[in-house]
Write a protein that holds these residues in place. Structure first.
Motif, PDB file in Angstrom:
ATOM      1  N   PHE A 363       0.842  -1.205   0.000  1.00 56.52           N
ATOM      2  CA  PHE A 363       0.000   0.000   0.000  1.00 56.52           C
ATOM      3  C   PHE A 363       0.872   1.248   0.000  1.00 56.52           C
ATOM      4  CE2 PHE A 363      -2.683   3.316   1.602  1.00 56.52           C
ATOM      5  CZ  PHE A 363      -3.983   2.995   1.213  1.00 56.52           C
ATOM      6  N   GLU A 364       1.823   1.288   0.916  1.00 56.78           N
ATOM      7  CA  GLU A 364       2.681   2.477   1.007  1.00 56.78           C
ATOM      8  C   GLU A 364       3.569   2.618  -0.232  1.00 56.78           C
ATOM      9  OE1 GLU A 364       2.161   4.715   3.137  1.00 56.78           O
ATOM     10  OE2 GLU A 364       0.777   3.509   4.350  1.00 56.78           O
ATOM     11  N   ALA A 365       3.972   1.483  -0.816  1.00 56.33           N
ATOM     12  CA  ALA A 365       4.790   1.547  -2.033  1.00 56.33           C
ATOM     13  C   ALA A 365       4.003   2.159  -3.181  1.00 56.33           C
ATOM     14  CB  ALA A 365       5.275   0.146  -2.410  1.00 56.33           C
ATOM     15  N   VAL A 366       2.727   1.829  -3.282  1.00 56.36           N
ATOM     16  CA  VAL A 366       1.896   2.409  -4.338  1.00 56.36           C
ATOM     17  C   VAL A 366       1.674   3.900  -4.083  1.00 56.36           C
ATOM     18  CG1 VAL A 366      -0.369   2.357  -5.448  1.00 56.36           C
ATOM     19  CG2 VAL A 366       0.785   0.209  -4.879  1.00 56.36           C
ATOM     20  N   VAL A 367       1.402   4.265  -2.837  1.00 57.88           N
ATOM     21  CA  VAL A 367       1.248   5.689  -2.508  1.00 57.88           C
ATOM     22  C   VAL A 367       2.520   6.452  -2.885  1.00 57.88           C
ATOM     23  CG1 VAL A 367       1.008   7.352  -0.623  1.00 57.88           C
ATOM     24  CG2 VAL A 367      -0.448   5.308  -0.680  1.00 57.88           C
ATOM     25  N   ALA A 368       3.674   5.902  -2.512  1.00 58.42           N
ATOM     26  CA  ALA A 368       4.943   6.563  -2.819  1.00 58.42           C
ATOM     27  C   ALA A 368       5.176   6.654  -4.325  1.00 58.42           C
ATOM     28  CB  ALA A 368       6.092   5.807  -2.154  1.00 58.42           C
ATOM     29  N   ALA A 369       4.767   5.622  -5.058  1.00 58.79           N
ATOM     30  CA  ALA A 369       4.950   5.638  -6.506  1.00 58.79           C
ATOM     31  C   ALA A 369       4.117   6.737  -7.154  1.00 58.79           C
ATOM     32  CB  ALA A 369       4.570   4.277  -7.096  1.00 58.79           C
ATOM     33  N   VAL A 370       2.943   6.986  -6.602  1.00 61.04           N
ATOM     34  CA  VAL A 370       2.107   8.079  -7.131  1.00 61.04           C
ATOM     35  C   VAL A 370       2.695   9.425  -6.747  1.00 61.04           C
ATOM     36  CG1 VAL A 370      -0.177   9.134  -7.101  1.00 61.04           C
ATOM     37  CG2 VAL A 370       0.037   6.635  -7.111  1.00 61.04           C
ATOM     38  N   GLU A 371       3.110   9.553  -5.508  1.00 63.86           N
ATOM     39  CA  GLU A 371       3.663  10.837  -5.049  1.00 63.86           C
ATOM     40  C   GLU A 371       4.953  11.195  -5.785  1.00 63.86           C
ATOM     41  OE1 GLU A 371       1.971  11.035  -0.462  1.00 63.86           O
ATOM     42  OE2 GLU A 371       3.905  10.066  -0.851  1.00 63.86           O
ATOM     43  N   SER A 372       5.724  10.193  -6.180  1.00 64.54           N
ATOM     44  CA  SER A 372       6.984  10.454  -6.890  1.00 64.54           C
ATOM     45  C   SER A 372       6.786  10.663  -8.384  1.00 64.54           C
ATOM     46  CB  SER A 372       7.948   9.289  -6.683  1.00 64.54           C
ATOM     47  OG  SER A 372       7.501   8.134  -7.390  1.00 64.54           O
ATOM     48  N   GLY A 373       5.597  10.332  -8.874  1.00 69.32           N
ATOM     49  CA  GLY A 373       5.331  10.451 -10.300  1.00 69.32           C
ATOM     50  C   GLY A 373       5.617   9.178 -11.078  1.00 69.32           C
ATOM     51  N   ARG A 374       6.105   8.155 -10.412  1.00 71.74           N
ATOM     52  CA  ARG A 374       6.343   6.881 -11.104  1.00 71.74           C
ATOM     53  C   ARG A 374       5.035   6.345 -11.671  1.00 71.74           C
ATOM     54  NH1 ARG A 374       8.992   1.379  -8.381  1.00 71.74           N
ATOM     55  NH2 ARG A 374       8.758   0.062 -10.245  1.00 71.74           N
ATOM     56  N   ILE A 375       3.957   6.433 -10.908  1.00 69.11           N
ATOM     57  CA  ILE A 375       2.605   6.207 -11.413  1.00 69.11           C
ATOM     58  C   ILE A 375       1.931   7.570 -11.447  1.00 69.11           C
ATOM     59  CG2 ILE A 375       0.365   5.145 -10.975  1.00 69.11           C
ATOM     60  CD1 ILE A 375       1.807   2.884  -9.535  1.00 69.11           C
ATOM     61  N   ARG A 377      -0.780  10.605 -11.597  1.00 69.78           N
ATOM     62  CA  ARG A 377      -2.111  10.807 -11.001  1.00 69.78           C
ATOM     63  C   ARG A 377      -3.198  10.509 -12.035  1.00 69.78           C
ATOM     64  NH1 ARG A 377      -2.332  12.979  -5.367  1.00 69.78           N
ATOM     65  NH2 ARG A 377      -0.148  13.426  -4.906  1.00 69.78           N
ATOM     66  N   ARG A 378      -2.912  10.818 -13.262  1.00 69.98           N
ATOM     67  CA  ARG A 378      -3.883  10.556 -14.324  1.00 69.98           C
ATOM     68  C   ARG A 378      -4.112   9.056 -14.492  1.00 69.98           C
ATOM     69  NH1 ARG A 378      -3.328  12.765 -20.583  1.00 69.98           N
ATOM     70  NH2 ARG A 378      -5.279  11.838 -21.369  1.00 69.98           N
ATOM     71  N   ASP A 379      -3.030   8.287 -14.436  1.00 67.69           N
ATOM     72  CA  ASP A 379      -3.152   6.838 -14.564  1.00 67.69           C
ATOM     73  C   ASP A 379      -3.877   6.254 -13.361  1.00 67.69           C
ATOM     74  OD1 ASP A 379      -2.840   4.345 -15.702  1.00 67.69           O
ATOM     75  OD2 ASP A 379      -0.809   4.044 -14.934  1.00 67.69           O
ATOM     76  N   LEU A 380      -3.563   6.746 -12.170  1.00 69.50           N
ATOM     77  CA  LEU A 380      -4.262   6.291 -10.974  1.00 69.50           C
ATOM     78  C   LEU A 380      -5.752   6.558 -11.086  1.00 69.50           C
ATOM     79  CD1 LEU A 380      -4.343   5.271  -8.014  1.00 69.50           C
ATOM     80  CD2 LEU A 380      -3.924   7.648  -7.312  1.00 69.50           C
ATOM     81  N   ASP A 381      -6.106   7.767 -11.501  1.00 66.27           N
ATOM     82  CA  ASP A 381      -7.519   8.112 -11.627  1.00 66.27           C
ATOM     83  C   ASP A 381      -8.224   7.239 -12.657  1.00 66.27           C
ATOM     84  OD1 ASP A 381      -7.266  10.016  -9.684  1.00 66.27           O
ATOM     85  OD2 ASP A 381      -7.497  11.752 -11.012  1.00 66.27           O
ATOM     86  N   ALA A 382      -7.527   6.898 -13.731  1.00 67.98           N
ATOM     87  CA  ALA A 382      -8.132   6.042 -14.753  1.00 67.98           C
ATOM     88  C   ALA A 382      -8.439   4.666 -14.184  1.00 67.98           C
ATOM     89  CB  ALA A 382      -7.204   5.931 -15.959  1.00 67.98           C
ATOM     90  N   LYS A 383      -7.538   4.137 -13.365  1.00 69.22           N
ATOM     91  CA  LYS A 383      -7.753   2.830 -12.748  1.00 69.22           C
ATOM     92  C   LYS A 383      -8.936   2.885 -11.780  1.00 69.22           C
ATOM     93  CE  LYS A 383      -2.806   1.709 -12.961  1.00 69.22           C
ATOM     94  NZ  LYS A 383      -2.864   0.703 -14.027  1.00 69.22           N
ATOM     95  N   VAL A 384      -8.936   3.895 -10.928  1.00 70.06           N
ATOM     96  CA  VAL A 384     -10.018   4.011  -9.947  1.00 70.06           C
ATOM     97  C   VAL A 384     -11.344   4.255 -10.657  1.00 70.06           C
ATOM     98  CG1 VAL A 384     -10.872   5.288  -7.953  1.00 70.06           C
ATOM     99  CG2 VAL A 384      -8.426   4.814  -8.180  1.00 70.06           C
TER     100      VAL A 384
END
Length: 602
Positions: A363-375, A377-384
């Motif tokens: 969970f924290e690894a995914v949060v960190a990946a979004v905060e760092s830009g590795r994933i 925000r647009r891709d995260l929103d598309a998944k959700v």
């Protein structure tokens, strides 16, 4: 106060309001829900109110331990840092949960219904601006993968349906299964299996597949997608993409490699997944295997962007939710750490992560990946957005609860059981009847029923006794010892016939234990008493049993399949099933002993 509704609980407050929408229309297969515009508005507004961590929570589907939402279990504390299933749901804002017998999630319809409602209550009463119900999932493929037993209606499974050749039966089985799951608050069935089982030595798929023929598998998969989603009202998930049908390695414990060429994938593995997508499948589940012709990186398909994004999304045009197979399986854990696996699966194109073995870290690894830009925000929103849209369009948002008072009206009804019997009657395949032993008038006959499985032999014996036979049961298991074989031979003396059950008697790939089944059949045949072999799982056993004179394939040790076999043995039902796979010569997969489509009748 703990809220634990029973089937007879009076409906009050929010639960009653939610159940008022129980008649909500379900989307047509392959189409939009009739209220798509309204749902789009809910999805957009909900997504806008969600925090980053709430969005990440929607990407995880986990097992929780306990038979109620408020049961405290040490397994939850060890894995998640909180004791009860409800606390797990709230702490991680989970997108979904999955039920198993080993987590105590599935005991009986009342308990399952109460657990489902309790978990939904936990999800919907969090202090948040965006309340989102759970998906509640289970692997109820039927056959060898059946998580919920009786009184829920049982069917013999995919390969048996393939033997029956009826898409109507396949759809009816899925519809009944889906309706019963939905009545117990389960919104997702991780089925059907869309693998084309072309490898007779496949240890993990086998009878979970409809057929070794891509065309037949495709027809059955499409029928079941319609049955689950349109008729049954549950989400369905085609698995295991890009295809798990040609491996002799179990991805639960090792890392399979599929050696098909791209052209072979197109003609063998792809058709059932294409058919599922055309039928409007809600979800596709990934496979933990390497497929060098599709991606030569050596990564499992679950972590492959060329396979999940390039192939599934872009080439096949799948727009629904991509969910990983269990991330506890060894096939996806060999190369990267559990938290890195979670991030890489999302980068590859997965929308949801099933059963992360290290949820806090992942969970924290995914949060960190979004905060760092590795994933992004647009891709995260598309998944959700895909997850929320599915929940809305399949009616989970409108009616997350199950009515405890209606469970008896749906689960295991006489009408459903009658359909299961009728479907099963059409699946049994008579492969050998050299001496014309079948049909057997068993009234007044003295029969020995022996071989694999305590419940299996007892169920079959009961079915024969119901036709007037006098039966004796002697179970020898899957690895008969010399002493057990001798006892069975002794018990056969003076009988009118012996019925012997086998289960994967071909499988000597791990140990020689199953050779005991082969020796048992050979020893019984030497007694001179007529012997009827009933293969209760894979149809391939016949190649390993010498020239056994009489051989039936049921494709399943489900009681409903064994009862049908008893009716076929006695002639109450004529065998109409046809082999849905080629059965090769023992030790020579290139030479066919009994071809696809073979089957005798009376």
């Amino acid at each position: 106060m703990t809220w634990t509704p029973t089937r007879r609980t009076a409906l009050t407050g929010g639960l009653a309001v939610a159940l008022a929408g129980a008649g909500a229309p379900i989307a047509e297969a392959g189409g939009r829900h009739p209220d798509h515009g309204h749902h789009h508005g809910w999805v957009t507004s909900t997504l806008a109110r969600m925090s980053l961590r709430e969005k990440v929570g929607q990407l995880f589907v986990q097992q929780v331990y306990g038979d109620t939402a408020t049961t405290a279990r040490t397994e939850n504390t060890t894995l998640y840092g909180v004791a009860t299933p409800a606390e797990v749901v709230q702490k991680y804002m989970l997108g979904g949960v999955i039920y198993f017998a080993w987590t105590d999630s599935v005991k009986d319809p009342d308990q399952i219904t109460a657990l489902s409602n309790g978990l939904q209550k936990a999800a919907l009463t969090r202090r948040t601006k965006a309340r989102v119900p759970l998906t509640v999932g289970v692997d109820q493929e039927q056959g060898v993968v059946t998580r919920i037993g009786p009184p829920a209606t049982q069917f013999p499974g995919s390969m048996a349906l393939g033997a029956g050749r009826s898409t109507k039966d396949a759809r009816s089985a899925a519809a009944i299964t889906g309706q019963e799951l939905r009545a117990m608050g389960i919104t997702t069935n991780f089925a059907p299996d869309a693998d084309t089982n072309v490898n007779p030595l496949n240890p993990v798929i086998g009878t979970r597949s409809f057929s070794s023929d891509p065309a037949l598998a495709s027809q059955m998969v499409a029928a079941q997608v319609t049955g689950y989603q349109r008729d049954g009202g549950v989400m369905a998930a085609a698995k295991h993409f890009p295809g798990h049908g040609d491996t002799a390695t179990d991805s639960h414990v090792a890392f399979p490699v599929i050696t098909h060429t791209r052209e072979q994938w197109e003609t063998i593995d792809a058709p059932p997944f294409r058919a599922a997508i055309e039928a409007g499948i809600d979800m596709v589940m990934t496979a933990h295997l390497a497929f060098p012709a599709l991606d030569d990186s050596g990564d499992p398909a679950t972590l492959s962007k060329p396979i999940l994004t390039g192939l599934l999304r872009e080439e096949l045009g799948f727009e629904g939710v991509i969910i990983t197979d269990s991330l506890e399986m060894q096939g996806v854990r060999d190369k990267y750490g559990d938290e890195e696996v979670a991030v890489r699966a999302l980068e590859a194109g997965a929308d949801q992560l099933l059963m992360s073995p290290a949820l806090p870290k992942a969970f924290e690894a995914v949060v960190a990946a979004v905060e760092s830009g590795r994933i992004s925000r647009r891709d995260l929103d598309a998944k959700v957005r895909r997850v929320l849209t599915l929940k809305a369009e399949r009616g989970v948002v409108r009616r997350p609860w199950s009515d405890p008072r209606r469970v008896d009206d749906v689960v295991g009804t006489a009408a459903h059981l009658a359909v299961a019997d009728a479907v099963s009657n059409r699946t049994t395949t008579l492969v050998r009847n050299d001496d014309g032993v079948l049909p057997m008038a068993v009234s007044g006959k003295n029969l020995l029923v022996t071989g694999y499985g305590d419940t299996t032999t007892k169920t079959l014996a009961a079915g024969l006794a119901g036709q007037g036979a006098s039966t004796t049961v002697l179970t020898t298991g899957s690895s008969p010892t010399d002493a057990q074989i001798a006892a069975a031979v002794s018990a056969a003396a003076g009988r009118d016939a012996v019925v012997v059950t086998t289960m994967k008697a071909w499988d000597t790939t791990v140990t020689d234990k199953t050779r005991g089944q082969q020796k048992l059949v050979a020893a019984l045949r030497q007694t001179g008493v007529p012997v009827v072999v009933v293969a209760t799982r894979d149809p391939y056993d016949v190649a390993y049993l010498g020239d056994c004179e009489t051989y039936l394939a049921t494709y399943s040790y489900s009681p409903v399949a064994l009862q049908a076999a008893a009716r076929v043995i006695t002639g109450a039902v004529s065998p109409t099933g046809k082999l849905p796979v080629d059965v090769p010569v023992a030790g020579d997969p290139t030479t066919v002993l009994y071809p696809f489509g073979f089957g005798l009748g009376y």
